[in-house]
Design a protein around this motif. Structure first.
Motif, PDB file in Angstrom:
ATOM      1  N   HIS A  78       2.710  -3.335 -11.685  1.00 55.32           N
ATOM      2  CA  HIS A  78       4.160  -3.321 -11.546  1.00 55.32           C
ATOM      3  C   HIS A  78       4.642  -3.639 -10.141  1.00 55.32           C
ATOM      4  O   HIS A  78       5.471  -4.508  -9.928  1.00 55.32           O
ATOM      5  N   ARG A  79       4.102  -2.927  -9.161  1.00 55.51           N
ATOM      6  CA  ARG A  79       4.586  -3.145  -7.793  1.00 55.51           C
ATOM      7  C   ARG A  79       4.228  -4.529  -7.277  1.00 55.51           C
ATOM      8  O   ARG A  79       4.917  -5.064  -6.405  1.00 55.51           O
ATOM      9  N   MET A  80       3.134  -5.089  -7.790  1.00 59.58           N
ATOM     10  CA  MET A  80       2.742  -6.418  -7.331  1.00 59.58           C
ATOM     11  C   MET A  80       3.778  -7.467  -7.703  1.00 59.58           C
ATOM     12  O   MET A  80       4.047  -8.385  -6.921  1.00 59.58           O
ATOM     13  N   ILE A  81       4.333  -7.355  -8.907  1.00 57.32           N
ATOM     14  CA  ILE A  81       5.237  -8.406  -9.382  1.00 57.32           C
ATOM     15  C   ILE A  81       6.700  -7.973  -9.315  1.00 57.32           C
ATOM     16  O   ILE A  81       7.563  -8.567  -9.960  1.00 57.32           O
ATOM     17  N   ASP A  82       6.951  -6.922  -8.516  1.00 54.38           N
ATOM     18  CA  ASP A  82       8.322  -6.441  -8.371  1.00 54.38           C
ATOM     19  C   ASP A  82       8.986  -7.162  -7.201  1.00 54.38           C
ATOM     20  O   ASP A  82       9.288  -6.557  -6.159  1.00 54.38           O
ATOM     21  N   CYS A  83       9.220  -8.455  -7.365  1.00 51.24           N
ATOM     22  CA  CYS A  83       9.813  -9.259  -6.285  1.00 51.24           C
ATOM     23  C   CYS A  83      10.218 -10.628  -6.818  1.00 51.24           C
ATOM     24  O   CYS A  83       9.847 -10.999  -7.933  1.00 51.24           O
ATOM     25  N   GLY A  89       4.162 -14.045  -1.889  1.00 47.66           N
ATOM     26  CA  GLY A  89       3.108 -13.985  -0.869  1.00 47.66           C
ATOM     27  C   GLY A  89       3.350 -12.890   0.149  1.00 47.66           C
ATOM     28  O   GLY A  89       2.494 -12.037   0.382  1.00 47.66           O
ATOM     29  N   ALA A  90       4.525 -12.889   0.748  1.00 48.04           N
ATOM     30  CA  ALA A  90       4.852 -11.885   1.764  1.00 48.04           C
ATOM     31  C   ALA A  90       4.877 -10.486   1.156  1.00 48.04           C
ATOM     32  O   ALA A  90       4.397  -9.515   1.766  1.00 48.04           O
ATOM     33  N   HIS A  91       5.388 -10.411  -0.055  1.00 41.40           N
ATOM     34  CA  HIS A  91       5.458  -9.119  -0.740  1.00 41.40           C
ATOM     35  C   HIS A  91       4.068  -8.536  -0.954  1.00 41.40           C
ATOM     36  O   HIS A  91       3.806  -7.360  -0.645  1.00 41.40           O
ATOM     37  N   MET A  92       3.144  -9.344  -1.442  1.00 43.62           N
ATOM     38  CA  MET A  92       1.785  -8.885  -1.680  1.00 43.62           C
ATOM     39  C   MET A  92       1.097  -8.501  -0.370  1.00 43.62           C
ATOM     40  O   MET A  92       0.409  -7.477  -0.289  1.00 43.62           O
ATOM     41  N   ALA A  93       1.296  -9.308   0.646  1.00 35.42           N
ATOM     42  CA  ALA A  93       0.660  -9.024   1.934  1.00 35.42           C
ATOM     43  C   ALA A  93       1.125  -7.674   2.466  1.00 35.42           C
ATOM     44  O   ALA A  93       0.325  -6.889   2.999  1.00 35.42           O
ATOM     45  N   ASP A  94       2.414  -7.387   2.302  1.00 34.13           N
ATOM     46  CA  ASP A  94       2.925  -6.077   2.706  1.00 34.13           C
ATOM     47  C   ASP A  94       2.260  -4.967   1.901  1.00 34.13           C
ATOM     48  O   ASP A  94       1.796  -3.969   2.441  1.00 34.13           O
ATOM     49  N   LEU A  95       2.229  -5.194   0.594  1.00 35.26           N
ATOM     50  CA  LEU A  95       1.705  -4.179  -0.308  1.00 35.26           C
ATOM     51  C   LEU A  95       0.266  -3.824   0.038  1.00 35.26           C
ATOM     52  O   LEU A  95      -0.134  -2.642   0.007  1.00 35.26           O
ATOM     53  N   LEU A  96      -0.526  -4.823   0.375  1.00 34.55           N
ATOM     54  CA  LEU A  96      -1.944  -4.580   0.658  1.00 34.55           C
ATOM     55  C   LEU A  96      -2.143  -3.798   1.952  1.00 34.55           C
ATOM     56  O   LEU A  96      -3.224  -3.275   2.204  1.00 34.55           O
ATOM     57  N   ASN A  97      -1.096  -3.721   2.757  1.00 35.81           N
ATOM     58  CA  ASN A  97      -1.225  -3.009   4.026  1.00 35.81           C
ATOM     59  C   ASN A  97      -0.757  -1.563   3.963  1.00 35.81           C
ATOM     60  O   ASN A  97      -0.937  -0.816   4.917  1.00 35.81           O
ATOM     61  N   VAL A  98      -0.123  -1.176   2.862  1.00 39.88           N
ATOM     62  CA  VAL A  98       0.266   0.221   2.735  1.00 39.88           C
ATOM     63  C   VAL A  98      -0.688   0.926   1.792  1.00 39.88           C
ATOM     64  O   VAL A  98      -1.338   0.294   0.961  1.00 39.88           O
ATOM     65  N   VAL A 149      -6.315 -12.104  -6.964  1.00 35.65           N
ATOM     66  CA  VAL A 149      -7.092 -10.865  -6.889  1.00 35.65           C
ATOM     67  C   VAL A 149      -8.256 -11.020  -5.911  1.00 35.65           C
ATOM     68  O   VAL A 149      -8.549 -10.133  -5.109  1.00 35.65           O
ATOM     69  N   MET A 150      -8.906 -12.144  -5.973  1.00 32.21           N
ATOM     70  CA  MET A 150     -10.027 -12.431  -5.084  1.00 32.21           C
ATOM     71  C   MET A 150      -9.611 -12.327  -3.627  1.00 32.21           C
ATOM     72  O   MET A 150     -10.251 -11.663  -2.817  1.00 32.21           O
ATOM     73  N   LEU A 151      -8.534 -12.999  -3.320  1.00 34.90           N
ATOM     74  CA  LEU A 151      -8.021 -13.000  -1.956  1.00 34.90           C
ATOM     75  C   LEU A 151      -7.646 -11.579  -1.520  1.00 34.90           C
ATOM     76  O   LEU A 151      -7.911 -11.156  -0.392  1.00 34.90           O
ATOM     77  N   SER A 152      -7.035 -10.833  -2.425  1.00 41.02           N
ATOM     78  CA  SER A 152      -6.632  -9.463  -2.106  1.00 41.02           C
ATOM     79  C   SER A 152      -7.832  -8.583  -1.807  1.00 41.02           C
ATOM     80  O   SER A 152      -7.822  -7.792  -0.860  1.00 41.02           O
ATOM     81  N   MET A 153      -8.885  -8.716  -2.608  1.00 39.87           N
ATOM     82  CA  MET A 153     -10.078  -7.917  -2.373  1.00 39.87           C
ATOM     83  C   MET A 153     -10.705  -8.256  -1.020  1.00 39.87           C
ATOM     84  O   MET A 153     -11.096  -7.366  -0.266  1.00 39.87           O
TER      85      MET A 153
END
Lengths: 187, 187
Positions: A78-83, A89-98, A149-153
């Motif tokens: 949900h939070r990944m696609i809430d944008c 891109g920017a949204h996911m990058a933020d998410l991965l840092n919190v 997902v790969m990039l995120s991991m």
DNA sequence: AATAGAAGTCAACATGTGTTTACATTTTGC
DNA sequence: GCAAAATGTAAACACATGTTGACTTCTATT
């Protein structure tokens, strides 16, 4: 064959019991996220809840089931696609840092345990990749979701688990956001 | 302070002893690569070599040191940069698909053990990122090297450890090669 | 051939694990 | 208020682990 496999699992009925069951789940998630499946001991989790280790098994049946339950409370798309699509891109990058993105450390630290790995694999596929692919849409929805997902991991490994020297480099965060956006925009 | 820390480690002198020491190292690497630090038992490694567990500790001092030695035999940048600059992406993508790249699974499966994680982290930084950055050259050599490592870790996780449904998708391999090449070409 | 030291074995130790069984305590329905 | 079920505890089981120290076997040098 009426009672397939009579486990001793108990479903809490009182409010108080439900609270302690939730507390177990929360503390289990914290433990699994910080030290992984193998090093998270039932005794320590129970101790932090202020409860006896045996009670955990009464509510969840086994350590493996506890892990499965804890992971399910934390893996969702949900939070990944809430944008907006053009800010993905920017949204996911933020998410991965919190620390909201606790699911990845929990899975990555538990890779070596076959049981935990299987749980992680199916949760990742069914609860992240598949819905993410649906959100992205054609063409090559599943491939693009998998790339994300790969990039995120890789990013979480780099920035939060292995802590390479470049950790915290804003330029890399920037690159990540752009790479993710490119995948989302591809058509 | 003549004998700092009198360990019981023995350096093999005879040819035969050196052979068994090497065999221990080889089998340790195989075990660590396939099940990770925690689940690789000294008894099993010793069993596969046909030797007593205690002998391992005589040659390496502790399980942690054995892991360090085994990792060092396998982590090196040479094969990564053994190609023309304009073919780096495809070359790396190929490399990550053959078992030659055993170092990453070995590290990724051992993340949860603090000792093993520290060893992996410094080996990755000093033996991969740093020399890779030197090979890439300016600008932002270290950031680009880190991005390459990040992408590689994500890919190995996806294709060899988590085995998501898309595993084996040639389009993703293609995408990986192009992404890696772009990083190498950036200036 | 004798003997010192290396090469290797053996059994136990100390510790930690998930899990089980038997028991005590509290809550709930009648 | 009583009995039964739910909630929780206590202690042991069964097993696996890395590590240690004492012991034996082999090999090479004198």
């Amino acid at each position: 064959m009426a009672d397939e496999k009579t486990t001793k699992i108990t479903v809490p009925r009182s409010q108080k019991a439900l609270k302690t069951r939730d507390s177990i789940l929360t503390n289990a998630r914290i433990a699994f996220t910080s030290v992984g499946y193998a090093r998270a001991g039932l005794r320590e989790i129970a101790g932090n809840v202020g409860v006896n280790p045996a009670l955990i098994l009464r509510y969840f049946g086994s350590k493996e089931e506890l892990f499965r339950s804890a992971l399910e409370t934390v893996v969702n798309v949900h939070r990944m696609i809430d944008c907006e699509r053009d800010r993905f891109g920017a949204h996911m990058a933020d998410l991965l840092n919190v620390s909201a993105a606790d699911a990845l450390p929990m899975m990555l630290l538990s890779l070596s345990e076959p049981a935990a790995r299987e749980v992680s694999q199916s949760a990742l596929q069914e609860r992240i990749v598949d819905p993410l692919a649906a959100w992205l849409g054609p063409p090559d929805a599943e491939a693009r979701a998998t790339e994300i997902v790969m990039l995120s991991m890789g990013y979480v490994l780099y920035s939060r688990m292995l802590r390479l020297r470049a950790s915290g480099d804003k330029a890399i965060d920037q690159w990540l956001a752009e790479a993710l956006q490119q995948i989302a925009d591809r058509q």
